[in-house]
Design an enzyme around this catalytic site. Structure first.
Site, PDB file in Angstrom:
ATOM      1  N   GLU A 337      16.529  40.040  -6.667  1.00 50.75           N
ATOM      2  CA  GLU A 337      15.673  39.210  -5.918  1.00 50.75           C
ATOM      3  C   GLU A 337      16.435  38.778  -4.592  1.00 50.75           C
ATOM      4  O   GLU A 337      16.044  37.901  -4.024  1.00 50.75           O
ATOM      5  CB  GLU A 337      14.716  38.113  -6.590  1.00 50.75           C
ATOM      6  CG  GLU A 337      13.850  38.868  -7.412  1.00 50.75           C
ATOM      7  CD  GLU A 337      13.262  37.687  -8.460  1.00 50.75           C
ATOM      8  OE1 GLU A 337      13.807  36.699  -8.499  1.00 50.75           O
ATOM      9  OE2 GLU A 337      12.295  38.240  -9.301  1.00 50.75           O
ATOM     10  N   ASP A 361      16.146  34.256 -15.529  1.00 55.28           N
ATOM     11  CA  ASP A 361      15.223  32.927 -14.996  1.00 55.28           C
ATOM     12  C   ASP A 361      15.863  32.063 -16.186  1.00 55.28           C
ATOM     13  O   ASP A 361      15.901  32.252 -17.311  1.00 55.28           O
ATOM     14  CB  ASP A 361      13.955  33.656 -15.203  1.00 55.28           C
ATOM     15  CG  ASP A 361      13.408  34.408 -13.850  1.00 55.28           C
ATOM     16  OD1 ASP A 361      14.324  34.514 -13.048  1.00 55.28           O
ATOM     17  OD2 ASP A 361      12.281  34.887 -14.339  1.00 55.28           O
ATOM     18  N   HIS A 528      16.929  30.298 -11.157  1.00 53.92           N
ATOM     19  CA  HIS A 528      18.000  31.193 -11.671  1.00 53.92           C
ATOM     20  C   HIS A 528      18.995  30.646 -12.310  1.00 53.92           C
ATOM     21  O   HIS A 528      19.577  29.487 -11.576  1.00 53.92           O
ATOM     22  CB  HIS A 528      17.942  32.226 -10.591  1.00 53.92           C
ATOM     23  CG  HIS A 528      16.853  33.335 -10.537  1.00 53.92           C
ATOM     24  ND1 HIS A 528      16.859  33.820  -9.143  1.00 53.92           N
ATOM     25  CD2 HIS A 528      15.937  33.695 -10.909  1.00 53.92           C
ATOM     26  CE1 HIS A 528      15.931  34.758  -9.214  1.00 53.92           C
ATOM     27  NE2 HIS A 528      15.248  34.350 -10.397  1.00 53.92           N
TER      28      HIS A 528
END
Length: 591
Positions: A337, A361, A528
């Site tokens: 991401e 995550d 994260h």
């Protein structure tokens, strides 16, 4: 194109310049200190790429300005990125110090009684502090005899910690972060901050639209022979997990093959964009063959790519791992991401250890009570106070399965130069590739699924940017935890059973953000985090101080915290010192 040379460690033997007996009596001892330091560092350290670390020793001992200048000229011509000054005696403080403002530097003053090495150390550090050029102090705990050429354990620890961190600083300088795409789903870490990279890390940001990846795939700007090798490797090594999509979203064999092909192509093309590929020049693509000199990268993916094309999970998982169809190799650093700040934490971890990094995550805090309510299982051992579920959509390094083994047979993640092909194969065998969930990834893809073995020491880190303050670093040392299979299955299926999982138990201190596991989760600064093998928080702290990034949260023992000596002048609380010193000196490259 000429390959960029790796940074070297400069060793500066400094000496009392008084002739007619003083200097002459010290020449051999001083130069031997330099040689012993160089021998230690070259024996114990490697660059993250696996290459041997080289040390450059000044041609002469340094007694004053002229010899210091000659040493600097030599170092400048040999890409010295950090320096260690060594001496067993009194020397002339500000006349002999390394004055480069951005090069990490340490001084080892020999703890002996015959000559005052400690006095020079204090005088030189005072000069560094007064001139605003911080340096690290190295001084042995116990007095040594003048003819003792050994390096005490406490001195060795500081030399190695300084050198590891200093090499990381020097290795990042001048490189780039490849931002492939833009902001992913509003994630702040993917709002790539050029000033942060330039001012704190000495790096550039190369911003490239995801259409460049599309162009390379569509126009066959890749090595077609390598693609066939990659497909054959996947056919041999990939085990596929269940397809949990509704029937109307499941792909047939031909469609699945196309998704796999494009996923592998994405890995190849992102790699080529990062580091270049001379084979592209052979097909007339000279510009593309150069790459972007990227030491780290991030891929936006969601949603502008993944709503139409296969997601980045397979590409990122393979690139972040220590092996692929070409065998065992240095892992890349590719942030899911385009979370550039997690990418920087990955980069730091890789530079410090030479190992692959696990991007995840920070998903769920499970209290002992909640787990017992849901599964009937009572947590014990490392997990007795609760655990954090670290899980993402499949881009974590496959090394994270911990199917590699240390010298005592314990599960671990090794530096890539120590990994055997059998261990790489074991990591692949422990991984399943599950079709991407359509609700998240309309363009398809494959998510890697593995479960990290328990009892493995890890350090979880994260960089965040705070307006008005700048970057901060979070550190949490702890262990992976192994749950009974039925308990894992129940908990995992409540989240997503097609993704890789690490159950993480941080080490608690009973105060602040480490009061309990809930507090660790509550104080984590973003969605994260990164897992680096081992309890290496002290190395992260030293590296952060070199870059002037304060540490806002850590559970490292105070005796292991190692920062420049000038930090002690910024108050009596060591964490408050860190904030004040970083603010006082400003980012290392001050843009």
């Amino acid at each position: 194109m000429k390959k960029i040379s790796l940074p070297k460690i400069g060793i500066r033997p400094v000496i009392d310049g008084r002739r007619m007996g003083v200097r002459e009596s010290l020449e051999e001892q001083t130069m031997n200190m330099a040689k012993a330091t160089a021998a230690l560092l070259t024996e114990k350290l490697r660059h993250a790429c696996g290459a041997a670390v080289e040390c450059v020793i000044s041609d002469t001992c340094i007694a004053g300005m002229a010899e210091a200048a000659a040493c600097e000229e030599k170092f400048s011509s040999q890409n010295v990125g950090l320096t260690i000054t060594v001496t067993p005696c009194w020397c002339y403080g500000s006349e002999t110090i390394d004055m480069d403002p951005t090069r990490p530097k340490a001084i080892w003053g020999f703890n002996g009684t015959e000559r005052p090495g400690a006095v020079y150390l204090a005088a030189a550090l005072a000069a560094h502090s007064q001139k605003g050029i911080p340096a690290f102090s190295i001084y042995g705990h116990d007095v040594q005899d003048a003819d003792d050429t050994s390096i005490p354990a406490d001195v060795e620890e500081k030399l190695l910690r300084f050198a590891r961190a200093g090499l990381a600083v020097a290795s990042m300088k001048g490189k780039s972060y490849l931002s492939l795409g833009g902001v992913s789903m509003g994630i702040a870490g993917s709002i790539v901050d050029h000033n942060f990279f330039e001012s704190w890390l000495g790096m550039k940001v190369q911003a490239v639209d995801m259409t460049e990846l599309r162009r390379r795939i569509d126009q066959k700007i890749y090595d077609e022979a390598e693609l066939e090798m990659a497909l054959a490797w996947a056919d041999k090594n990939f085990r596929y997990g269940e397809d949990e999509n509704n029937k109307q979203y499941q792909r047939n064999a031909e469609q699945s093959r196309a998704v796999l092909r494009e996923s592998l192509l994405m890995a190849m093309c992102i790699r080529d964009m990062m580091q270049g590929n001379s084979k592209l020049a052979d097909i007339g693509r000279v510009e593309e063959s150069l790459g972007y000199n990227a030491i780290a990268a991030g891929f936006q993916g969601q949603r502008h790519w993944t709503d139409q094309y296969p997601n980045g999970d397979t590409a990122e998982a393979i690139l972040n791992s220590s092996f692929d169809w070409n065998g065992v190799r240095e892992p890349f650093v590719v942030a899911t991401e385009n979370d550039s700040l997690n990418g920087v934490a990955m980069l730091m971890g890789h530079q410090l250890t030479g190992t692959a990094q696990v991007f995840a995550d920070v998903r769920t805090y499970w209290s002992p009570e909640a787990i017992e309510r849901v599964t009937g299982h009572k947590l014990d051992g490392l997990a007795e106070h609760g655990i954090i579920h670290l899980i993402n959509s499949g881009s974590a390094a496959l090394d994270g399965s911990c199917k590699q083994r240390d010298s005592e047979g314990n599960p671990t993640m090794k530096p890539h130069w120590e990994i055997s092909q059998q261990e790489a194969d074991a990591c692949l065998a422990a991984t399943e590739w599950c079709p991407a969930i359509h609700e998240y990834f309309r363009g398809g893809g494959y998510s890697s699924r593995f479960l990290t073995e328990g009892g493995v020491p890890f350090t979880m880190t994260r960089v965040n940017i705070i307006k008005g303050l700048g970057p901060v670093l979070q550190i949490a040392e702890g262990w992976s935890v192994e749950l009974p299979k039925d308990v894992h299955d129940i908990l995992n299926k409540r989240t997503n059973s097609t993704w890789p999982t690490t159950w993480f138990a941080p080490r608690l201190t009973g105060k602040g953000p480490f009061t309990d596991v809930y507090s660790v989760m509550a104080n984590w600064g973003a969605n994260h985090g990164v897992l680096t093998i081992g309890h290496v928080g002290a190395d992260f702290i030293t590296l952060a101080s070199m870059l002037r990034i304060p540490v806002c949260m850590h559970n490292v023992e105070e005796t292991k915290v190692y920062r420049p000596s000038a930090w002690a002048a910024h108050g009596m609380d060591i964490e408050g010192q860190d904030y004040r010193a970083c603010q006082n000196y400003g980012p290392l490259y001050k843009r």
